[in-house]
Scaffold this motif. Structure first.
Motif, mmCIF file in Angstrom:
data_model
loop_
_atom_site.group_PDB
_atom_site.id
_atom_site.type_symbol
_atom_site.label_atom_id
_atom_site.label_comp_id
_atom_site.label_asym_id
_atom_site.label_seq_id
_atom_site.Cartn_x
_atom_site.Cartn_y
_atom_site.Cartn_z
ATOM 1 N N ASN A 42 0.764 -1.174 -0.312
ATOM 2 C CA ASN A 42 0.192 0.070 0.251
ATOM 3 C C ASN A 42 1.077 1.329 -0.151
ATOM 4 N N HIS A 43 2.097 0.966 1.069
ATOM 5 C CA HIS A 43 3.139 2.034 0.753
ATOM 6 C C HIS A 43 3.617 2.925 -0.760
ATOM 7 N N MET A 46 0.894 4.650 -1.846
ATOM 8 C CA MET A 46 0.269 6.098 -2.379
ATOM 9 C C MET A 46 1.883 6.886 -2.655
ATOM 10 N N THR A 47 3.122 6.319 -2.715
ATOM 11 C CA THR A 47 4.306 6.751 -2.718
ATOM 12 C C THR A 47 3.883 7.298 -4.456
ATOM 13 N N TYR A 52 2.594 9.816 0.471
ATOM 14 C CA TYR A 52 3.604 8.815 1.406
ATOM 15 C C TYR A 52 4.142 10.322 1.797
ATOM 16 N N SER A 122 7.949 -5.686 5.142
ATOM 17 C CA SER A 122 7.227 -4.630 5.302
ATOM 18 C C SER A 122 5.997 -4.877 6.784
ATOM 19 N N GLY A 237 -2.090 3.164 10.570
ATOM 20 C CA GLY A 237 -2.461 3.302 8.968
ATOM 21 C C GLY A 237 -3.807 3.886 9.176
ATOM 22 N N TRP A 262 5.726 4.891 12.061
ATOM 23 C CA TRP A 262 6.141 4.593 10.743
ATOM 24 C C TRP A 262 7.385 3.494 10.394
#
Length: 322
Positions: A42-43, A46-47, A52, A122, A237, A262
């Motif tokens: 997911n990150h 988002m990036t 992110y 992750s 999150g 984080w």
């Protein structure tokens, strides 16, 4: 070599493209790895969307974790060998080849599948780091939402192994039975009006001193409703996509504490993180940690892979194949 590149921030399936780039050359302390599998987290998406906590310089290659085979070593690298399979966090892994800091990866034993090895960091490592970051003691209680998520399941498992009690909240009654089949017996569905009373019955009325929120929106207040006054909530999150809603009464009158976690900036010594990653590799080698994959896509299929990653009800990660 092929790389999945984005030249602007935006909707991932629209801005991610496969292009040709020069194969990177490892510098001091680095290794060049031929990518086998790299998950879509997911990150990562988002990036790409520009949402992110890190905005890399464009154009940029996506991906932050992979498993692959060492192709070449940079100056001063003595802990790795050419031809060795390695896994761990990296950068720009959605490519045929990627660079790693040699100190940040670990050799993968033969008995560990690429599917599990490519996603050790992750989710499993985050779960271990979160438990350490919470500072909760053996015998104490914590509560988390998104209990049926990958991280939620791992937090419950690793915490139980340390003697920490976890109440996991889910949003559907059916999920309680699904998790019970996995050995998770302190799960409560918030679909029931009396769910707070069910939590109290599970804990025997003991104080719940920590909360882990992965939802955002009303998630924190929901957790506060069963937590002890003066306890601490950690946000991990925002699966709902909504800002955290926290009432002044919770902060003022109940003295609740709120902070974030984080994984890119953990408040833990590097030696502890390395030890945790080694523990995960050992578990995987014993067959005690199996991380499922729900779909494998070629780099050329990046748009289809992103769509698949966004599908609800997946049974595992969607990964890219080099």
């Amino acid at each position: 070599m092929r790389s999945v590149v984005f030249e602007k921030y935006g909707v991932p399936e629209q801005v991610l493209k496969v292009g040709q780039r020069d194969r990177p050359v490892p510098g001091a302390g680095q290794a060049l790895v031929r990518m086998s599998l790299s998950p879509i987290h997911n990150h990562d998406l988002m990036t790409v969307a520009g949402l992110y906590g890190v905005k890399p310089p464009l154009p940029w290659v996506g991906g932050t974790e992979a498993v692959g085979v060492v192709e070449a070593l940079g100056e001063g690298v003595s802990n790795l060998k050419v031809g060795q399979r390695v896994a761990g966090g990296a950068s720009q892994t959605w490519a045929d080849y990627y660079l790693v800091e040699a100190a940040r990866v670990v050799p993968v034993p033969d008995g560990v599948s690429d599917e599990t090895a490519c996603q050790l960091v992750s989710m499993p490592l985050s779960a271990k780091m979160i438990i350490a970051d919470l500072g909760i003691q053996k015998g104490q209680w914590m509560v988390q939402n998104a209990g049926n998520g990958a991280v939620g399941k791992l937090v419950a498992r690793f915490a139980a192994e340390q003697g920490i009690h976890v109440v996991s909240l889910v949003r559907r009654d059916e999920t309680v039975a699904e998790l019970a089949a996995l050995g998770m017996n302190t799960v409560v569905s918030t679909a029931n009006e009396d769910w707070q009373e069910r939590v109290k019955a599970l804990t025997g009325g003991a104080d719940i001193v920590r909360g882990l929120d992965s939802l955002g929106g009303d998630g924190p207040e929901q957790l506060f409703s069963v937590m002890a006054d003066g306890s601490e909530l950690v946000n991990f999150g925002a699966m709902t996509g909504r800002p955290l809603r926290i009432t002044p009464a919770s902060l003022l009158f109940r003295q609740m504490k709120v902070r974030g976690f984080w994984g890119m900036k953990p408040n833990l010594p590097a030696a502890d993180i390395g030890r945790m990653l080694g523990e995960l590799v050992t578990l995987a080698a014993r067959g005690e940690l199996d991380l499922p994959v729900d779909g494998v896509f070629d780099l050329e299929q990046i748009a289809e892979a992103v769509k698949a990653s966004d599908e609800p009800g997946r049974k595992g990660k969607v990964v890219l194949r080099g």
